[in-house]
Motif scaffolding. Structure first.
Motif, PDB file in Angstrom:
ATOM      1  N   THR A 129      28.742   9.688   6.323  1.00  0.00           N
ATOM      2  CA  THR A 129      28.036  10.130   5.129  1.00  0.00           C
ATOM      3  C   THR A 129      28.905  11.034   4.268  1.00  0.00           C
ATOM      4  O   THR A 129      28.752  11.060   3.040  1.00  0.00           O
ATOM      5  CB  THR A 129      26.746  10.871   5.543  1.00  0.00           C
ATOM      6  OG1 THR A 129      25.968  10.029   6.392  1.00  0.00           O
ATOM      7  CG2 THR A 129      25.916  11.240   4.331  1.00  0.00           C
TER       8      THR A 129
ATOM      9  N   GLN B 121      30.945   8.794   2.079  1.00  0.00           N
ATOM     10  CA  GLN B 121      30.054   8.130   1.134  1.00  0.00           C
ATOM     11  C   GLN B 121      29.676   9.082   0.002  1.00  0.00           C
ATOM     12  O   GLN B 121      29.634   8.681  -1.177  1.00  0.00           O
ATOM     13  CB  GLN B 121      28.804   7.636   1.855  1.00  0.00           C
ATOM     14  CG  GLN B 121      27.865   6.820   0.977  1.00  0.00           C
ATOM     15  CD  GLN B 121      26.623   6.370   1.720  1.00  0.00           C
ATOM     16  OE1 GLN B 121      26.158   7.049   2.634  1.00  0.00           O
ATOM     17  NE2 GLN B 121      26.094   5.226   1.338  1.00  0.00           N
TER      18      GLN B 121
ATOM     19  N   GLN C  69      25.430   9.765   9.992  1.00  0.00           N
ATOM     20  CA  GLN C  69      24.945   8.738   9.074  1.00  0.00           C
ATOM     21  C   GLN C  69      23.584   9.198   8.557  1.00  0.00           C
ATOM     22  O   GLN C  69      22.542   8.702   8.959  1.00  0.00           O
ATOM     23  CB  GLN C  69      24.852   7.383   9.775  1.00  0.00           C
ATOM     24  CG  GLN C  69      26.170   6.814  10.240  1.00  0.00           C
ATOM     25  CD  GLN C  69      27.096   6.494   9.087  1.00  0.00           C
ATOM     26  OE1 GLN C  69      26.648   6.131   8.010  1.00  0.00           O
ATOM     27  NE2 GLN C  69      28.394   6.632   9.304  1.00  0.00           N
ATOM     28  N   ARG C  70      23.600  10.183   7.675  1.00  0.00           N
ATOM     29  CA  ARG C  70      22.356  10.756   7.156  1.00  0.00           C
ATOM     30  C   ARG C  70      21.696   9.777   6.183  1.00  0.00           C
ATOM     31  O   ARG C  70      22.366   9.081   5.423  1.00  0.00           O
ATOM     32  CB  ARG C  70      22.639  12.072   6.435  1.00  0.00           C
ATOM     33  CG  ARG C  70      23.345  13.115   7.290  1.00  0.00           C
ATOM     34  CD  ARG C  70      22.495  13.580   8.450  1.00  0.00           C
ATOM     35  NE  ARG C  70      23.109  14.715   9.154  1.00  0.00           N
ATOM     36  CZ  ARG C  70      22.667  15.221  10.289  1.00  0.00           C
ATOM     37  NH1 ARG C  70      21.596  14.696  10.869  1.00  0.00           N
ATOM     38  NH2 ARG C  70      23.274  16.237  10.863  1.00  0.00           N
TER      39      ARG C  70
END
Length: 367
Positions: free
Chosen positions: A316, A319, A334-335
């Motif tokens: 994340t 991202q 991976q929020r």
């Protein structure tokens, strides 16, 4: 908190690694001896039941013995053995938390956050657990499983599937099995993540990629009388499917330029796989672990800006740093993503899944 005040802001500390490892075993209660922050961060990543003493200022100043005893007593009502993990504050104040817990089924794991990164704490937990090879055990040990890893359940299921398909059975899975199986590990070990290998038994290799999976099962066939032929056939068929899909993509698009951010073993595996099948240019390969670890958000941003990738594999953090670039999950956290399905990254299905995600992301570039 500013990232400049934290040595490794992108990567969990040794306490988190120890808790993650211990939480993977059924029949073992895990207690974090520390503050609420030391509890909630690993709890949010692991998603498994753990406990904490939840220390407050008064206990830090005047001593935490009573809080620890009461917490362990309450958790101990389950009748299961307990692992207590040391955190930074009790370690700095110098309390002898071993002396606080005389008697009972209590395992003490000294793994404060300042001891290192996640992998150091994972190793400390394994050392405290003392897994043993059972000479009468004919099954295969799976290791390198980490409940903090978004792929760990999928990795476990894929490793189990392949071992059964080769005619074998699983002796134990570290760290994703019953606590009591640790004393009955198989002599031969296959790893889902070499960076977290338990160090017991005889390694048959790892399952990161089709070639590595074939090599591991050929090794098991030589040493443990498993049949590698079904694995070889399935891997070769999977490789052919990947090649056809990638050739189709490359017939209409240029090879992607890729930035990869993940723990060392995953990053190397992803880079090798994308080079092989997509002729990808790896403009950034920044491991979270190892001697060249990149754990600064400022450095991540700089690498992305300098490399100008058109695809990012990472977490994340990456991202968020480059929201306009197509992205494939490869490491934690991976929020904001729902992950109910047990997706592997290892073995045959794991490689197929990785390439599914990569080709889908690349297809969304509008090229």
């Amino acid at each position: 908190m500013s990232e400049h005040l934290c040595a490794d802001p992108l990567w969990p500390c040794a306490m988190c690694g120890a808790v993650s490892c211990l939480s993977g075993f059924e029949g073992l209660e895990v207690v974090i001896h520390g503050s609420s922050g030391c509890y909630f961060y690993p709890a949010s990543l692991i998603g498994r039941p753990i406990h904490s003493t939840l220390l407050i200022e008064e206990e830090v100043i005047f001593g935490s013995a009573e809080r620890l005893r009461l917490t362990v007593e309450g958790v101990g009502a389950s009748g299961q053995p307990i692992a207590v993990v040391q955190t930074c504050v009790p370690a700095v104040t110098g309390e002898d938390f071993g002396a606080m817990l005389d008697g009972g089924q209590v395992l003490l794991v000294d793994s404060p956050g300042f001891a290192g990164g996640m992998e150091e704490g994972y190793r400390r937990a394994i050392e405290a657990l003392e897994p043993r090879v059972d000479p009468d055990q004919t099954g295969v040990t799976i290791d390198g499983l980490n409940p903090m890893d978004p792929f760990w359940r999928g990795n476990l299921l894929e490793a189990e599937r392949l071992i059964r398909r080769a005619g074998g059975r699983v002796a134990t899975a570290i760290a994703a099995d019953r606590f009591e199986t640790l004393k009955h590990c198989g002599q031969y070990v296959v790893s889902t993540n070499p960076g977290l290998s338990c160090g017991i038994g005889e390694s048959a290799g790892n399952l990161l990629g089709l070639g590595a999976t074939i090599a591991a099962f050929c090794c098991l066939a030589d040493r443990n009388e498993l049949d590698a032929s079904p694995i070889i056939q399935e891997a070769e068929e999977a490789g052919g499917r990947i090649e056809r899909a990638c050739d189709k993509y490359l017939s209409r698009s240029d090879p992607p330029s890729v930035a990869i951010f993940a723990e060392e073993a995953y990053a190397g595996y992803a880079a090798d796989t994308l080079r092989r099948y997509l002729d990808a240019e790896i403009v950034v390969c920044a491991p979270r672990t190892g001697p060249d670890a990149v754990t600064s958000l400022a450095e991540v941003r700089e690498l992305i800006d300098d490399g100008q990738p058109d695809l990012i594999l990472g977490s994340t953090y990456e991202q968020a740093a480059a929201p306009g670039i197509p992205y494939v999950p490869l490491t934690f956290p991976q929020r904001g993503r729902i992950r109910l399905h047990a997706r592997p990254i290892v073995g045959i299905e794991g490689t197929l899944s990785l390439m599914d995600d990569v080709l889908t992301a690349c297809g969304g570039r509008g090229s």
